[in-house]
Motif scaffolding. Structure first.
Motif, PDB file in Angstrom:
ATOM      1  N   ASP A 103       0.730  -1.311   0.108  1.00  0.00           N
ATOM      2  CA  ASP A 103       0.142   0.083  -0.029  1.00  0.00           C
ATOM      3  C   ASP A 103       0.914   1.267   0.046  1.00  0.00           C
ATOM      4  O   ASP A 103       0.577   2.177  -0.608  1.00  0.00           O
ATOM      5  CB  ASP A 103      -0.943   0.005   1.064  1.00  0.00           C
ATOM      6  N   GLU A 104       1.973   1.354   0.790  1.00  0.00           N
ATOM      7  CA  GLU A 104       2.721   2.502   0.786  1.00  0.00           C
ATOM      8  C   GLU A 104       3.692   2.794  -0.606  1.00  0.00           C
ATOM      9  O   GLU A 104       4.352   3.898  -0.418  1.00  0.00           O
ATOM     10  CB  GLU A 104       3.629   2.480   2.088  1.00  0.00           C
ATOM     11  N   CYS A 105       3.643   1.901  -1.133  1.00  0.00           N
ATOM     12  CA  CYS A 105       4.228   2.005  -2.603  1.00  0.00           C
ATOM     13  C   CYS A 105       3.435   2.825  -3.497  1.00  0.00           C
ATOM     14  O   CYS A 105       3.960   2.778  -4.943  1.00  0.00           O
ATOM     15  CB  CYS A 105       5.182   0.797  -3.097  1.00  0.00           C
ATOM     16  N   ALA A 106       2.193   2.974  -3.430  1.00  0.00           N
ATOM     17  CA  ALA A 106       1.154   3.527  -4.564  1.00  0.00           C
ATOM     18  C   ALA A 106       0.593   4.765  -3.959  1.00  0.00           C
ATOM     19  O   ALA A 106       0.659   5.167  -2.842  1.00  0.00           O
ATOM     20  CB  ALA A 106       0.206   2.444  -4.483  1.00  0.00           C
ATOM     21  N   PHE A 107       0.452   5.767  -4.974  1.00  0.00           N
ATOM     22  CA  PHE A 107      -0.178   6.749  -4.941  1.00  0.00           C
ATOM     23  C   PHE A 107      -0.929   7.550  -6.276  1.00  0.00           C
ATOM     24  O   PHE A 107      -0.546   6.805  -7.337  1.00  0.00           O
ATOM     25  CB  PHE A 107       0.689   7.915  -4.554  1.00  0.00           C
ATOM     26  N   SER A 108      -1.904   8.264  -6.118  1.00  0.00           N
ATOM     27  CA  SER A 108      -2.797   8.512  -7.125  1.00  0.00           C
ATOM     28  C   SER A 108      -2.944  10.196  -7.256  1.00  0.00           C
ATOM     29  O   SER A 108      -2.952  10.705  -6.134  1.00  0.00           O
ATOM     30  CB  SER A 108      -4.257   8.071  -7.060  1.00  0.00           C
ATOM     31  N   ILE A 109      -2.966  10.743  -8.295  1.00  0.00           N
ATOM     32  CA  ILE A 109      -3.014  12.158  -8.776  1.00  0.00           C
ATOM     33  C   ILE A 109      -4.412  12.019  -9.377  1.00  0.00           C
ATOM     34  O   ILE A 109      -4.712  11.745 -10.568  1.00  0.00           O
ATOM     35  CB  ILE A 109      -2.070  12.506  -9.708  1.00  0.00           C
ATOM     36  N   ILE A 110      -5.293  12.962  -8.552  1.00  0.00           N
ATOM     37  CA  ILE A 110      -6.669  13.297  -9.223  1.00  0.00           C
ATOM     38  C   ILE A 110      -6.630  14.587  -9.693  1.00  0.00           C
ATOM     39  O   ILE A 110      -6.146  15.711  -9.295  1.00  0.00           O
ATOM     40  CB  ILE A 110      -7.554  13.326  -8.036  1.00  0.00           C
ATOM     41  N   TYR A 111      -7.118  14.647 -11.124  1.00  0.00           N
ATOM     42  CA  TYR A 111      -6.627  15.983 -11.803  1.00  0.00           C
ATOM     43  C   TYR A 111      -8.186  15.936 -12.638  1.00  0.00           C
ATOM     44  O   TYR A 111      -8.868  15.121 -12.958  1.00  0.00           O
ATOM     45  CB  TYR A 111      -5.689  15.757 -12.515  1.00  0.00           C
ATOM     46  N   GLY A 112      -8.341  17.534 -13.225  1.00  0.00           N
ATOM     47  CA  GLY A 112      -9.287  17.817 -14.058  1.00  0.00           C
ATOM     48  C   GLY A 112     -10.739  17.973 -13.396  1.00  0.00           C
ATOM     49  O   GLY A 112     -10.811  17.429 -12.425  1.00  0.00           O
ATOM     50  N   ASP A 113     -11.410  18.716 -14.118  1.00  0.00           N
ATOM     51  CA  ASP A 113     -12.741  18.790 -13.662  1.00  0.00           C
ATOM     52  C   ASP A 113     -13.552  17.487 -13.616  1.00  0.00           C
ATOM     53  O   ASP A 113     -14.686  17.633 -12.627  1.00  0.00           O
ATOM     54  CB  ASP A 113     -13.598  19.766 -14.621  1.00  0.00           C
ATOM     55  N   ASN A 114     -13.351  16.406 -14.343  1.00  0.00           N
ATOM     56  CA  ASN A 114     -13.910  14.939 -14.257  1.00  0.00           C
ATOM     57  C   ASN A 114     -13.280  14.334 -13.196  1.00  0.00           C
ATOM     58  O   ASN A 114     -13.660  13.066 -12.994  1.00  0.00           O
ATOM     59  CB  ASN A 114     -13.792  14.517 -15.657  1.00  0.00           C
TER      60      ASN A 114
END
Length: 933
Positions: A103-114
């Motif tokens: 789990d600690e090796c993952a990350f996500s970038i949430i972007y944009g209007d959608n």
């Protein structure tokens, strides 16, 4: 989702190359611009290796190689809505991927209007932390920028859109005390040069950027990232989790966390919305609430009704001296300083003076004589300013008979009712308690017998006695056996440190037993003409109550003394360990192994960083450059003494990142002290920067700041170390939030405490019968501890976590699962069950099984505790029945000399083992309940 934030408990950059440690936001940006390889996860669960890097203008995130046009394989920073740490998106939680990486090796970038997601997997948790911190920093939360912008606007009183360099520098220095002005000015010039701006005027953008770069501590930002719910601040729930899980605070409420925000958050918007930004979080961690020293110990917190001989007493030797014995002069201020520092035993050396007035001086300091009456005036004035507990005056008298009579008149007149003159009660066996003697001054010295008609008399240090009334005589130590038979409980012996060391090494058990009943004073050898200090721990471990220190001489020994006496409100009295006070108990001052029946505790120290470390005073080498390293030392019984050191930090030395972990085994916590020493690494000779000494019992767990003191004991302004403290396998009797659990041991690997053979048949048969209940108690305790550790590990938590956090973690898993999962907890039964309703993933099934095992072992312990306790109690009572006649019984069976002494020691060992297990049995059931709920 709290699961991801709880699993990684410590700041760590250890997997980074040693020259690439992220010690500033600038270093973080440089790492991202250089880029690194990560796996890009697509919605079809396939992963592709891509090289990710940040554009030099820090406006775009790019990756390569890619089938897309290079202008499409990029993401604009300002479009980022959120950066999530861990598997927080449906793509990363999909069945095909969930078990392929932690789990600690993952990350996500949430972007944009959608709100689309770019899901990434890095090689290590450290790389993830760096990217998450860097991206969140670039997004720049409006909470922080609007606040620091408002600070700028207040300073820009003319509304010209800029302020002068001096004003800008002073504002940032005021917001971050301890930061060098030269560093702030240099940062402004660097930023202006990068933007082709020159001159003395600083605009808002440059001011905000400079503040964020200078005042963002990366190790604290990383910590905030771990506990925040995908935000750049901590909300109430995040803060509650941090305070309870990491800081070990019990009974945390939302109101408490709201108070923290109101107290430490600088922005009005943050306070209004209940958010703690990185600045507020930093202020909180630097506050007294996150000091390494437990505030409970800042006031008198120990039992003060024990006999006086059961306490260590803060003591001064040659209190009048300002320097050493040869060159030093006597000064009245030295007495004031010692009393204000909590000293409760003062030495006063009195000589014949002119005009029949006794005088005070030491050694060759005849030129700076002090009138005895003046010394008494000062003592009378300051005796109880810092502590209300009894003060012992150790009078060393070198006066003729007439001047001794003048001394007595002065003491009676000046000290008056404060003098303790009650005759000793011969029916008692111990001295009165500090509580009973509050506000009293005790005189330790030899009084001339009424029949004495000599013109002169002299009292040597070895002949001193504690004069608690006019009828008390002095006593000189001969040997332990004679003292046991003849010495009165109110009599005191003084030991030269050479003699005391010899007794400590040759008769350690006898010395400890002697000090259970009698007061002993240890004073430095006359050979210490430089007024250097002996190590007080060498004599505290033998139970010696009064170890006289040269207060005028700073250094390690004085650090240990002053640090040690902080633990009881700095009142000058510290209760000795129970094993040194109980009449029937075994303790050897030279123990180099664990103590009978006592499980060693493990102290885990992570030295994370240092703040505002100054250049050593008087040092001219290397200009202003500081290259610090730290010694972490344990002082206590021989089995506990240890030291370890960090590496030297050569860059950014005044605010270094160390990020090194150490572990120490502590066998007698009540006599252990932890000391941090910071030195400047120099080829000419390493120089002292600062230190801090703290008793083990005063440590607070979690992320803590350590204030540093100078060589002479003053606290260095804004100079600290940032550390993480964890204590595991803490036995009962300590503060609940410090109790931890040991590493799991299988039955075959267990070490069972054994009793020792005395050589007395009837006694040995009795103790042999106690072996089985001791083994039963060991198995019950170890089984519960193992089951608890297994459950916590499967939940991704540390052994110090409680069940509330474990259940919270499990519930988070259930709520965030893509498919419907149902687990019911039945609280109607005495022992609550937790069962799955329908099929569940393998990991959750293991967690539920571990929970069931923990409940079953706890139930067995609780239901068996009374029986085991009864067996141990019976064995101990039967053993104590032999105490009075043990010497006679042993002699009757032919034991004598050393064999008889050994039998007595083995008997005391066995009683100590039984007492320890009885205490364990008493606290086991409540402790299990505490851990469970």
């Amino acid at each position: 989702d709290k699961n991801g934030q709880v699993r990684k408990k410590t700041v760590s950059f250890s997997s980074m190359p040693s020259d690439r440690k992220i010690n500033s936001t600038a270093a973080c940006m440089a790492f991202m611009m250089e880029g690194c390889e990560m796996k890009k996860v697509r919605s079809n669960s396939r992963m592709y290796n891509r090289y990710f890097l940040l554009d030099p203008d820090m406006h775009w995130l790019r990756w390569e190689p890619s089938k897309k046009d290079s202008e499409k394989a990029k993401l604009e920073i300002k479009s980022i809505k959120e950066v999530r740490l861990g598997k927080k998106t449906p793509v990363l939680r999909s069945n095909g991927l969930s078990d392929q990486f932690p789990d600690e090796c993952a990350f996500s970038i949430i972007y944009g209007d959608n709100y689309e997601s770019l899901d990434l997997v890095a090689s290590t948790a450290d790389v993830v932390s760096t990217w998450v911190m860097g991206l969140r920093y670039l997004v720049q939360p409006s909470l922080r920028t609007s606040w620091i912008g408002s600070v700028f606007e207040l300073a820009d009183m003319e509304k010209e859109g800029h302020i002068d360099l001096f004003r800008a520098t002073q504002i940032i220095k005021g917001l971050n005390p301890g930061m060098k002005e030269s560093r702030i000015e240099l940062k402004f010039k660097e930023l202006q040069k990068a933007k082709d701006q020159y001159g003395e005027d600083i605009n808002m953008d440059t001011f905000v950027e400079a503040y964020c770069e200078l005042c963002t501590r990366p190790e604290i930002f990383f910590l905030l990232v771990q506990f925040s719910s995908n935000k750049e601040y901590l909300d109430n729930k995040d803060l509650m989790l941090f305070v309870e899980v990491e800081q070990g605070v019990e009974g945390v409420t939302e109101d408490m966390c709201r108070d923290i925000v109101q107290k430490f958050e600088p922005s009005a918007e943050g306070r209004e919305r209940g958010y703690l930004s990185i600045d507020g979080f930093t202020h909180y961690l630097l506050s007294s609430e996150c000091h390494i020293f437990d505030p409970q110990h800042k006031r008198v917190c120990q039992d003060m009704t024990q006999p006086l001989s059961h306490y260590y007493i803060n003591s001064s030797h040659n209190a009048s001296l300002l320097e050493d014995h040869f060159w030093g002069s006597s000064d009245i201020s030295s007495y004031i300083r010692a009393l204000r520092m909590g000293c409760r035993s003062l030495e006063v050396i009195v000589w014949d003076g002119p005009d029949n007035e006794p005088v005070v001086y030491v050694g060759s300091s005849v030129a700076s004589q002090l009138a005895f009456s003046k010394v008494l005036d000062i003592i009378n004035q300051y005796a109880f300013e810092s502590s209300e507990y009894p003060l012992i005056l150790c009078l060393v008298t070198h006066c003729c008979i007439p001047q001794q009579r003048v001394m007595a008149q002065h003491m009676k007149k000046i000290l008056g009712d404060k003098l303790y003159v009650e005759p000793p009660n011969k029916e008692e066996h111990y001295l009165p308690s500090p509580e009973k003697l509050k506000g009293k001054i005790l005189l330790k010295g030899k009084r001339l017998p009424p029949s004495c008609t000599d013109a002169e008399g002299e009292v040597t240090d070895e002949e001193e006695g504690l004069e608690m009334s006019r009828r008390v005589g002095s006593v000189q130590f001969k040997d332990f056996e004679i003292s046991k038979r003849e010495q009165k409980y109110w009599e005191i012996c003084s030991f030269n440190e050479v003699d005391a060391n010899r007794f400590a090494n040759e008769f350690p058990e006898d010395f400890v037993c002697y000090n259970k009943r009698f007061l002993s004073r240890v004073y430095p050898t006359p050979m210490r003409i430089d007024a250097s200090n002996m190590n007080p721990q060498d004599f505290w471990k033998c139970g010696c109550q009064i170890v006289a220190m040269n207060y005028q001489t700073p250094g390690l020994m004085m650090d240990l003394n002053l640090g040690w006496f902080r633990q009881n409100g700095n009142c000058g009295y510290v209760l000795r360990p129970a094993i040194m006070r109980e009449e029937v108990s075994y303790f050897s001052a030279n123990a180099r192994d664990s103590l009978p029946g006592v499980s060693a505790q493990l102290l885990h120290i992570k030295v994370i960083s240092g703040q505002n470390l100054p250049k050593p005073r008087g040092s001219a080498a290397k200009g202003d450059v500081v290259e610090p390293y730290i010694y972490v030392e344990i002082h206590g019984i021989p089995a506990d003494c240890a030291e370890q050191r960090t590496k030297t930090v050569s860059q950014n030395g005044d605010n270094p990142i160390f990020d090194e972990s150490f572990e120490f085994q502590i066998n007698l916590p009540e006599l252990a002290a932890l000391r941090f020493v910071v030195l400047d690494d120099d080829y000419i000779g390493d120089e002292f920067i600062g230190q801090y000494t703290i008793p083990f019992e005063c440590l607070q767990p979690g992320y803590r700041h350590v204030p540093l003191q100078s060589l002479t004991g003053e606290f260095l302004p804004n100079t600290t170390l940032f550390v993480h403290v964890a204590i595991t396998n803490r036995r009962g009797g300590g503060k609940a939030h410090k109790r931890g659990l040991s590493v799991r041991k299988g039955r075959k690997a267990r070490e069972y405490t054994s009793t020792k053979t005395t050589g007395i048949k009837v006694v040995d048969e009795l103790f042999r019968a106690s072996t089985q209940p001791i083994r039963e108690a060991t198995d019950l305790r170890e089984n519960v501890q193992n089951a608890m550790v297994s459950f916590k590990e499967l939940c991704g938590l540390t052994p110090a976590a409680n069940m509330k956090q474990c259940i919270l973690t499990v519930s988070t898993w259930l709520m965030n699962s893509e498919r419907a999962l149902r687990v019911t907890v039945d609280l109607s039964e005495t022992y609550p069950t937790m069962e799955a309703q329908g099929p569940v993933p393998e990991l959750l099934r293991k967690v539920l099984n571990a929970y069931d095992m923990m409940i079953q072992t706890s139930r067995t312990l609780i239901e068996s505790a009374d029986v085991v306790y009864s067996k141990l109690t019976q064995a101990q009572r039967a053993g104590l029945d032999f105490h009075e006649d043990l010497h006679r019984i042993g002699a009757k069976e032919g034991l004598k000399g050393r064999k008889l002494q050994k039998a007595m020691e083995s008997y005391a060992w066995n009683i100590t083992v039984l007492k320890t297990w009885l205490l364990s049995a008493v606290i086991s059931s409540p402790l299990v309940n505490e851990y469970l709920w």
